[in-house]
Design a protein around this motif. Structure first.
Motif, mmCIF file in Angstrom:
data_model
loop_
_atom_site.group_PDB
_atom_site.id
_atom_site.type_symbol
_atom_site.label_atom_id
_atom_site.label_comp_id
_atom_site.label_asym_id
_atom_site.label_seq_id
_atom_site.Cartn_x
_atom_site.Cartn_y
_atom_site.Cartn_z
ATOM 1 N N PRO A 1 0.593 -1.426 0.033
ATOM 2 C CA PRO A 1 -0.145 -0.311 -0.038
ATOM 3 C C PRO A 1 0.925 1.445 -0.237
ATOM 4 O O PRO A 1 1.544 1.283 0.504
ATOM 5 N N PRO A 2 0.192 2.322 -0.189
ATOM 6 C CA PRO A 2 1.155 3.574 -0.670
ATOM 7 C C PRO A 2 2.059 4.334 0.650
ATOM 8 O O PRO A 2 2.648 4.984 0.830
ATOM 9 N N GLU A 3 1.223 3.709 2.092
ATOM 10 C CA GLU A 3 1.262 3.854 2.774
ATOM 11 C C GLU A 3 2.466 3.138 4.082
ATOM 12 O O GLU A 3 3.220 3.181 4.947
ATOM 13 N N ALA A 4 2.794 1.818 2.678
ATOM 14 C CA ALA A 4 4.515 1.582 3.276
ATOM 15 C C ALA A 4 5.229 1.857 3.665
ATOM 16 O O ALA A 4 5.751 3.140 2.846
ATOM 17 N N PRO A 5 6.076 1.754 5.112
ATOM 18 C CA PRO A 5 7.358 1.409 5.150
ATOM 19 C C PRO A 5 8.606 1.872 3.863
ATOM 20 O O PRO A 5 9.697 3.013 3.825
ATOM 21 N N VAL A 6 8.226 1.095 3.155
ATOM 22 C CA VAL A 6 8.851 0.898 1.839
ATOM 23 C C VAL A 6 9.328 2.332 1.245
ATOM 24 O O VAL A 6 9.863 2.939 -0.038
ATOM 25 N N HIS A 7 7.624 2.845 0.839
ATOM 26 C CA HIS A 7 7.378 3.856 0.236
ATOM 27 C C HIS A 7 7.891 5.358 1.400
ATOM 28 O O HIS A 7 7.612 6.755 -0.105
ATOM 29 N N ALA A 8 8.322 5.513 2.231
ATOM 30 C CA ALA A 8 8.066 6.195 2.780
ATOM 31 C C ALA A 8 9.210 7.548 2.795
ATOM 32 O O ALA A 8 8.985 8.591 2.248
ATOM 33 N N PRO A 9 9.933 7.033 2.211
ATOM 34 C CA PRO A 9 10.952 7.984 1.634
ATOM 35 C C PRO A 9 10.876 8.660 0.060
ATOM 36 O O PRO A 9 10.997 10.116 -0.060
ATOM 37 N N LEU A 10 9.479 8.218 -0.110
ATOM 38 C CA LEU A 10 9.393 9.687 -1.525
ATOM 39 C C LEU A 10 7.666 9.354 -1.341
ATOM 40 O O LEU A 10 7.895 10.963 -1.496
ATOM 41 N N ARG A 11 7.281 9.373 -0.163
ATOM 42 C CA ARG A 11 5.642 9.956 0.194
ATOM 43 C C ARG A 11 6.697 10.619 1.257
ATOM 44 O O ARG A 11 5.574 11.959 1.064
ATOM 45 N N ASP A 12 7.569 10.980 1.344
ATOM 46 C CA ASP A 12 8.178 11.896 2.574
ATOM 47 C C ASP A 12 7.889 13.730 1.932
ATOM 48 O O ASP A 12 8.094 14.812 2.516
ATOM 49 N N LEU A 13 8.219 13.295 0.372
ATOM 50 C CA LEU A 13 7.867 14.618 -0.528
ATOM 51 C C LEU A 13 7.346 14.703 -1.133
ATOM 52 O O LEU A 13 6.843 16.073 -1.801
ATOM 53 N N PHE A 14 5.927 14.905 -0.031
ATOM 54 C CA PHE A 14 4.902 14.635 -0.711
ATOM 55 C C PHE A 14 4.060 15.609 0.856
ATOM 56 O O PHE A 14 3.550 14.311 1.842
ATOM 57 N N LEU A 15 3.745 16.430 0.573
ATOM 58 C CA LEU A 15 3.124 17.445 1.833
ATOM 59 C C LEU A 15 1.324 16.701 2.129
ATOM 60 O O LEU A 15 1.084 16.373 3.267
ATOM 61 N N ASP A 16 0.332 16.794 1.378
ATOM 62 C CA ASP A 16 -0.364 15.864 1.179
ATOM 63 C C ASP A 16 -0.360 14.351 0.947
ATOM 64 O O ASP A 16 -0.107 13.908 -0.199
#
Length: 512
Positions: free
Chosen positions: A402-417
């Motif tokens: 899922p998008p909120e999985a830890p593996v995606h955190a470095p990418l996901r953290d680049l987006f405020l929303d």
């Protein structure tokens, strides 16, 4: 790149090295150039030498240690066969006809035969020429470092460009720009330095015989396959349009901004030429203006494709007098040239879409890809997420998580929303699953081969410049090594990290 301790006084190597120089451009005659010697550079010293460009020329890696090398590439002497000249051209600057321009601080030295074909060498910053327009014809160390590093960095990224063989400095010669700076000379290398402006010059002055002569030279030398076309003028324009479209698509895909896309800065071979107020995107902003001198934003990032076409229209207008029906049926001639320019529209869209598909790791082509890519770019723009980091981190995306999985955190953290990212990520995951034969490992490898870990961000260049201005060239040389392998994760994580806060205040202008 040679280590700083390897730089030695001129002429330490005893064995001979004598590349053969020729210059076919000389055959065109004195209407096309002025022959003159470079202005001497007092007390020159080596700053950097490009190993990759040395290989391109087929020269030995220690060529710079050979007798006379430092003198030749600082403008203080000439090797046998060198015939320094400055060419004349005109052009549009910021959309306005600027009249006669020309090589105001560049001198062509001649051609050498390289493994892949003839290459021209040119000194930039070698002193005034008849085309300097009251300028001093010099280049400062700051701008020369930027050109040296970016020329070779772009080549390593696989983007067509002029190259930089070496960089020579002088602590003795002081140059006035915004402040007093020291002088430098860059040696540039390319198959040709012909620009749109070379053709504009003779067309604007009604010198149609010289225009024809220049066109025939270009046709025979760089586009011989166009000679047998029903209309070689149309064929050449279509070729240049296609090469320019491919080039600007690659600029857009990597987040590069040229900064001063005047027609005299447009290469007839589709090369990136004249590195001045360029920049690589940090936080993604399609409206970003990298050139502090561009007050109207003509050369903003998102406008580069449109400006490329505008410049091609200027080239088409310059070539118009060469059309067989220019006088008997002007409308037909104009229509034929317009059709050639359509190549740009078609090629640019195809090239950019193909490049963005590769950056997102999409193996096949589906109708939905255009919207997915557009929405990805809108998402980046909304959050001004770091362009290089976002694409690099996207390679680790796992469509099974899922998008909120830890593996995606470095990418996901680049987006405020986070919710907006998650919504797009779900669509991306669904798209990736449609290529069932594609594994995550193979996709990541492909994406890391087209999404650089390191680009020449302004703060990296500025750090190297500051040290060089203090007499330490080691950071220039180290950074050049890092940029020569842009798709590898660097040993120093800071080279591939978010820019520091102070980088937000850096500005580059036409003097850069």
């Amino acid at each position: 790149m040679n280590a700083p301790e390897m730089f030695a006084p001129d002429g330490v190597a005893a064995d001979s090295f004598a590349p053969r120089f020729s210059n076919r451009f000389l055959d065109l005659g004195s209407r096309f150039y002025t022959e003159l010697a470079a202005s001497p550079l007092p007390d020159p010293h080596w700053v950097a030498v490009s190993s990759a460009c040395t290989d391109l020329l087929g020269w030995p890696q220690d060529w710079w240690q050979r007798p006379g090398a430092l003198a030749a590439f600082s403008g203080n002497a000439s090797w046998p066969g060198m015939r320094p000249l400055a060419s004349v051209y005109s052009g549009h600057q910021f959309g306005v006809w600027a009249g006669q321009l020309g090589d105001g601080r560049a001198l062509w030295l001649g051609e050498v035969e390289a493994p892949a074909g003839p290459l021209e060498l040119q000194l930039k910053g070698a002193g005034p020429t008849p085309y300097s327009r009251r300028g001093d014809g010099r280049a400062v160390l700051r701008s020369s470092i930027r050109e040296f590093l970016c020329s070779e960095a772009m080549a390593a990224l696989g983007i067509p460009t002029t190259r930089a063989l070496c960089l020579v400095g002088s602590r003795e010669l002081k140059i006035q720009r915004e402040t007093v700076e020291t002088a430098a000379v860059v040696t540039r290398v390319a198959p040709s330095f012909l620009r749109f402006g070379h053709f504009e010059h003779f067309a604007h002055h009604g010198q149609h015989a010289e225009l024809r002569q220049l066109f025939d030279y270009f046709l025979q030398t760089y586009a011989p396959d166009c000679a047998d076309a029903p209309n070689p003028v149309v064929a050449v324009l279509a070729r240049v349009a296609g090469q320019t479209a491919d080039l600007i698509a690659q600029w857009q895909a990597v987040g590069f901004m040229h900064g001063v896309m005047n027609t005299d800065n447009m290469s007839m071979l589709g090369l990136t030429i004249d590195y001045g107020p360029f920049g690589f995107m940090d936080g993604f902003n399609p409206g970003h203006i990298c050139n502090h001198s561009d007050h109207q934003g003509r050369y903003a990032f998102a406008r580069q494709p449109q400006i490329g076409l505008w410049n091609l229209h200027a080239l088409a207008q310059a070539l118009f007098p060469l059309m067989p029906t220019a006088e008997t049926d002007a409308d037909a001639a104009a229509e034929a040239l317009q059709e050639a320019l359509e190549v740009y529209r078609e090629r640019f869209g195809q090239s950019l879409l193909g490049a963005m598909r590769a950056k997102l790791g999409l193996l096949d082509a589906l109708e939905e890809d255009g919207l997915l890519i557009d929405d990805w770019l809108r998402l980046l723009a909304k959050h001004q997420s770091d362009y290089t980091l976002a694409h690099r981190r996207l390679s680790a995306f796992d469509p099974e998580q899922p998008p909120e999985a830890p593996v995606h955190a470095p990418l996901r953290d680049l987006f405020l929303d986070r919710e907006a990212f998650d919504a797009w990520a779900l669509r991306y995951a669904q798209r990736l699953k449609k290529a069932a034969a594609d594994s995550s490992a193979s996709r990541a490898a492909r994406m890391n081969a087209v999404n650089p870990a390191v680009v020449l961000r302004n703060h990296l260049a500025q750090t190297a410049i500051k040290q060089a201005e203090a007499g330490d060239f080691s950071e220039v040389q180290r950074l050049a090594q890092v940029l020569s392998r842009p798709y590898d994760d660097p040993l120093n994580p800071a080279d591939a990290s978010l820019p520091p806060d102070w980088a937000q205040h850096l500005e580059v202008s036409c003097s850069s």
